[in-house]
Design an enzyme around this catalytic site. Structure first.
Site, PDB file in Angstrom:
ATOM      1  N   ARG A   1      11.029  -2.356   1.954  1.00 13.43           N
ATOM      2  CA  ARG A   1      10.379  -3.015   2.950  1.00 13.43           C
ATOM      3  C   ARG A   1       9.897  -4.442   2.622  1.00 13.43           C
ATOM      4  O   ARG A   1       9.294  -5.190   3.258  1.00 13.43           O
ATOM      5  CB  ARG A   1       9.141  -2.353   3.585  1.00 13.43           C
ATOM      6  CG  ARG A   1       9.649  -0.980   4.028  1.00 13.43           C
ATOM      7  CD  ARG A   1       8.585  -0.416   4.964  1.00 13.43           C
ATOM      8  NE  ARG A   1       9.140   0.829   5.400  1.00 13.43           N
ATOM      9  CZ  ARG A   1       9.015   2.133   4.601  1.00 13.43           C
ATOM     10  NH1 ARG A   1       8.409   2.113   3.600  1.00 13.43           N
ATOM     11  NH2 ARG A   1       9.758   3.335   5.091  1.00 13.43           N
TER      12      ARG A   1
ATOM     13  N   GLY B   1       7.128  10.934  -1.374  1.00 10.43           N
ATOM     14  CA  GLY B   1       7.785  11.806  -1.908  1.00 10.43           C
ATOM     15  C   GLY B   1       6.932  13.237  -1.335  1.00 10.43           C
ATOM     16  O   GLY B   1       7.235  14.394  -2.061  1.00 10.43           O
TER      17      GLY B   1
ATOM     18  N   ASP C   1       3.006  16.336  10.046  1.00 11.95           N
ATOM     19  CA  ASP C   1       3.546  15.185   9.531  1.00 11.95           C
ATOM     20  C   ASP C   1       2.952  13.967  10.176  1.00 11.95           C
ATOM     21  O   ASP C   1       3.729  12.946  10.439  1.00 11.95           O
ATOM     22  CB  ASP C   1       4.890  15.122   9.298  1.00 11.95           C
ATOM     23  CG  ASP C   1       5.434  13.982   8.680  1.00 11.95           C
ATOM     24  OD1 ASP C   1       4.999  13.526   7.832  1.00 11.95           O
ATOM     25  OD2 ASP C   1       6.727  13.432   8.962  1.00 11.95           O
TER      26      ASP C   1
ATOM     27  N   ASN D   1       5.751   4.696  14.404  1.00 15.90           N
ATOM     28  CA  ASN D   1       6.207   5.091  12.775  1.00 15.90           C
ATOM     29  C   ASN D   1       5.953   3.626  11.920  1.00 15.90           C
ATOM     30  O   ASN D   1       5.107   2.998  12.401  1.00 15.90           O
ATOM     31  CB  ASN D   1       7.770   5.434  12.784  1.00 15.90           C
ATOM     32  CG  ASN D   1       7.767   6.479  11.386  1.00 15.90           C
ATOM     33  OD1 ASN D   1       7.837   6.081  10.519  1.00 15.90           O
ATOM     34  ND2 ASN D   1       7.976   7.805  11.789  1.00 15.90           N
TER      35      ASN D   1
ATOM     36  N   CYS E   1      19.553  14.328   6.309  1.00 17.45           N
ATOM     37  CA  CYS E   1      20.263  13.025   6.473  1.00 17.45           C
ATOM     38  C   CYS E   1      21.502  13.296   7.497  1.00 17.45           C
ATOM     39  O   CYS E   1      22.237  12.327   8.255  1.00 17.45           O
ATOM     40  CB  CYS E   1      21.127  12.487   5.074  1.00 17.45           C
ATOM     41  SG  CYS E   1      19.833  12.087   4.070  1.00 17.45           S
ATOM     42  N   HIS E   2      21.813  14.572   7.592  1.00 16.84           N
ATOM     43  CA  HIS E   2      23.394  14.794   8.232  1.00 16.84           C
ATOM     44  C   HIS E   2      22.664  15.739   9.621  1.00 16.84           C
ATOM     45  O   HIS E   2      21.954  16.589   9.551  1.00 16.84           O
ATOM     46  CB  HIS E   2      24.056  15.934   7.617  1.00 16.84           C
ATOM     47  CG  HIS E   2      24.668  15.004   6.248  1.00 16.84           C
ATOM     48  ND1 HIS E   2      25.809  14.318   6.338  1.00 16.84           N
ATOM     49  CD2 HIS E   2      24.006  14.985   5.024  1.00 16.84           C
ATOM     50  CE1 HIS E   2      26.017  13.922   4.941  1.00 16.84           C
ATOM     51  NE2 HIS E   2      25.005  14.282   4.160  1.00 16.84           N
TER      52      HIS E   2
ATOM     53  N   MET F   1      25.940   9.496  -1.983  1.00 17.31           N
ATOM     54  CA  MET F   1      25.813  10.997  -1.931  1.00 17.31           C
ATOM     55  C   MET F   1      25.555  11.771  -3.264  1.00 17.31           C
ATOM     56  O   MET F   1      26.269  11.750  -4.271  1.00 17.31           O
ATOM     57  CB  MET F   1      27.143  11.441  -1.436  1.00 17.31           C
ATOM     58  CG  MET F   1      27.165  13.161  -1.212  1.00 17.31           C
ATOM     59  SD  MET F   1      25.872  13.706  -0.006  1.00 17.31           S
ATOM     60  CE  MET F   1      25.500  15.299  -0.419  1.00 17.31           C
TER      61      MET F   1
END
Length: 704
Positions: free
Chosen positions: A130, A190, A313, A400, A631-632, A670
């Site tokens: 950022r 994390g 969260d 967010n 991610c997928h 990946m």
């Protein structure tokens, strides 16, 4: 004279002399430096409001693209650039730093910290960064693998480097540092992977750590670092320290020079579900909190917890804005935040007293915030303890990380937010997962509790969508609202020209009249925008710059355009005469390389029908949800930066182990899962994905 000043500044920069030494007085006065953008949020108060008004509601229609700079990578870009002496300093994917001439768009220097591509396995939300911070002649930035690096601003050469984390644990850094009186502050991320949160102060000259503040307590048997940790331990139960605890400081900070207080937002628990990490309840300080810290010593002066005992969260790491506002006839020094949980908070930044908390998005998990206790009053189903429940907002939050902005003349805070709702379900088989994503909740899968009790559906919940709201913090309600089709749009910039600038996920830079929300400008860039724009004046001309690149946590799985470009830095100004025409970056002569994704329902050459036992299917589903789903996607969409695995040929039983265990695609970001997944688990994952790919719905075992 102004023209000569600009020439001299440019000459000094290009001749290797940094014209502006960014000291404490300079940063204190950053608001008035219209020819610079010196701090992450424009100023220490993080208002992201510029007093410039050459570009205004009347002239904005004449904005033209002056230049575009193509960056070498193709992932999410979330950086707020700095502008010092005509040079743009911006970060891109993999924590790379670039110095770009604002007028020409030419890269003056770049620095690659060479983040190992395997480090991507530790991130929830793309290998983003950022931005940088400036102090004297140095720039500071964090790397995805946990380092804090100081660069010489004029040359881009490394001055010093410090490892700020334990690399045996899955820490990352994506946030921008802040600097106060020669101290550089940096946190980390994390929590979803099981770490203990903290933030640290480093000497800007030497790089030596001065102090560290942990945001959750450690093992009581090992003692506490300070009195704040001792008190926090009273709000936890069980053996939370075995699971990390969370509370990571992965984004926002603000500073009040008069009060000499640094304000820091903290994140969610690890794991998400409080029942897993603190089984007998408790507020779990200092999760999802705002901390007021003495920057010289790291001493905690006060805290305010937005979401006690967080199980959703609902981080409080979102953008904070400091302002002086008249409330009930009295001028109050306030801190304003719209965290994930859906409430807009106005807090006295001297004492930490709650002034107001009003819902700015659709919510059902709580009815209101009790003014006496400062705590939200929860709905009876909110903690999804017995049945799966639709919770609004969801883990993406009502707001967010995308920065807000505050126009002090209008008194409006501009919120780039969203309406969201998702199922949460307690994972009854949950065990601490040292090998991947471990939330302790169902991750929108409704993994279930009691089969004889029906799930709780919220029939009133709106469809997922985005919005831009002009929020009146005194009245506690919006002055106007712009509804947006997609829920993940960029941060915002406010100007005295009565404008609010925002990039969108479908590739447009837009400007709205900040008084009424009327759209007055739109420019098709063809690449999704996450980052907020900045503006500045050079040689009597006002510029607007934005960094563009689709990705991030949402963009890894979703895309709204047919093409994804290499990352870009784009600078606009007003046309100088009637002959200067707008050049759309989508014109053929301006095309840059892009990658095209398969359209919805793309045909797949299917091999022999795969039939697997229900046990194997469920094992593969668990492995996917724990390791891949971050991610997928596996649905009928195009996916995002990370491919949709329903349209991938990499999921074949013979191929998937080569990708996941041998790491043949590591150079493309990946990571290898060697040591985290066994070959038998990869084969179960392949079977699960092939079953979904072949659309054998009738034969598909229930995921419940």
């Amino acid at each position: 004279m102004q023209f000569m000043t600009g020439l001299i500044a440019s000459w000094m920069v290009f001749s290797g002399v940094a014209a502006t030494s960014v000291d404490q007085q300079t940063l204190n006065e950053a608001d008035s430096k219209n020819d610079q953008w010196l701090a992450h949020g424009k100023n220490y108060s993080e208002t992201r409001h510029s007093p410039l008004k050459q570009i205004n509601t009347d002239t904005v229609k004449d904005l033209v693209l002056l230049n575009k700079t193509v960056l070498p990578d193709w992932r999410g870009v979330e950086a707020t650039p700095l502008l010092i002496d005509g040079i743009i300093y911006v970060t891109g994917p993999w924590s790379k730093v670039f110095a770009v001439d604002a007028k020409s768009g030419e890269i003056q220097w770049s620095y690659d910290p060479e983040v190992p591509r395997q480090a991507a396995i530790n991130g929830c939300c793309d290998v983003v960064n950022r931005g940088v911070a400036a102090w004297h002649d140095k720039l500071f930035f964090g790397t995805f693998d946990g380092r804090l690096i100081a660069l010489d601003r004029k040359t881009g050469k490394k001055v010093w480097e410090q490892l700020t984390v334990d690399n045996s644990k899955p820490y990352t850094i994506t946030g921008a540092p802040r600097v106060v009186n020669g101290l550089v502050f940096i946190g980390n991320g994390g929590a979803e992977f099981g770490v203990r949160g903290y933030f640290s102060a480093y000497d800007a000259d030497s790089g030596e750590m001065q102090w560290r503040f942990y945001t959750v307590p450690g093992n009581p048997d090992e003692g506490f670092e300070n009195e704040a940790m001792r008190k926090a331990a009273d709000t936890w139960t069980g053996q939370w320290w075995k699971y990390g605890g969370g509370g990571t400081v992965w984004d926002s900070m603000a500073y009040d020079p008069e009060l000499d207080l640094l304000y820091v937002g903290t994140g969610n628990g690890s794991p998400w579900d409080r029942h897993q990490r603190s089984p007998e309840g408790g507020d779990n300080l200092y999760l999802s909190s705002i901390l007021a810290i003495k920057p010289k010593t790291g001493e905690l002066k006060w805290h305010y917890q937005t979401t006690p005992g967080d199980s959703w969260d609902f981080t409080a790491t979102q953008h904070m804005i400091l302002a002086d506002i008249e409330i009930e006839g009295q001028t109050r020094k306030v801190l304003m935040q719209a965290p994930k949980n859906g409430y807009f908070y106005v807090i006295d930044r001297v004492s930490g007293e709650l002034i107001s908390a009003d819902a700015f998005t659709y919510m059902n998990w709580s009815t209101h915030v009790d003014k006496q206790t400062g705590k939200p009053v929860e709905a009876d189903f909110a903690r999804y303890s017995e049945v799966n429940a639709q919770i609004a907002p969801n883990y993406d939050g009502g707001h967010n990380w995308h920065p807000m902005a505050y126009n002090p003349e209008l008194g409006y805070v501009f919120i780039p937010g969203r309406d969201t709702v998702s199922f949460y379900g307690r994972d009854l088989d949950w065990k601490y997962n040292e090998r991947g994503f471990g939330t302790g909740a169902g991750w929108n899968l409704a993994t279930g509790n009691q089969d004889d009790k029906p799930d709780i559906y919220d029939k009133k919940a709106p469809q997922k969508k985005g919005f831009l709201k002009a929020w009146d913090p005194v009245k506690g309600k919006p002055a106007w609202t712009i509804d947006q089709h997609d829920s993940w749009n960029g941060g915002v910039l406010s100007t005295a020209g009565n404008l609010v600038f925002q990039g969108t996920s479908d590739g447009h830079l837009k400007a709205y009249d900040s008084r009424n929300g009327k759209e007055v400008f739109s420019y098709d860039l063809g690449v999704g925008i996450l980052a907020p724009p900045i503006t500045y004046m050079l040689d009597g001309t006002q510029y607007v710059t934005v960094a563009a690149g689709w990705g991030g946590g949402y963009g890894m799985k979703n895309i709204l355009t047919d093409k994804l470009r290499s990352d870009l830095v784009l600078t606009f100004r007003l046309a100088v005469d009637s002959k200067e025409s707008k050049v759309n970056v989508l014109h053929e002569e301006n095309q840059v390389a892009f990658h095209r994704y398969a359209p919805k329902n793309a045909p797949i050459q299917l091999g022999p029908k795969v039939t697997i036992p229900k046990k194997t299917f469920l094992q593969g589903e668990t492995i996917f949800n724990t390791n891949c789903a971050v991610c997928h996607v596996v649905d009928d969409s195009r996916g995002g930066v990370a491919p949709n695995l329903l349209t991938s040929h990499m999921i074949e039983k013979q191929v998937l182990p080569v990708v996941l265990l041998d790491g043949v695609l590591q150079s493309r970001g990946m990571p290898s899962f060697e040591g985290k997944l066994k070959r038998s688990e990869v084969e179960a994952l392949s079977g699960y994905l092939k079953t979904l790919q072949q659309q054998t719905i009738g034969d598909r075992p229930s995921s419940r």
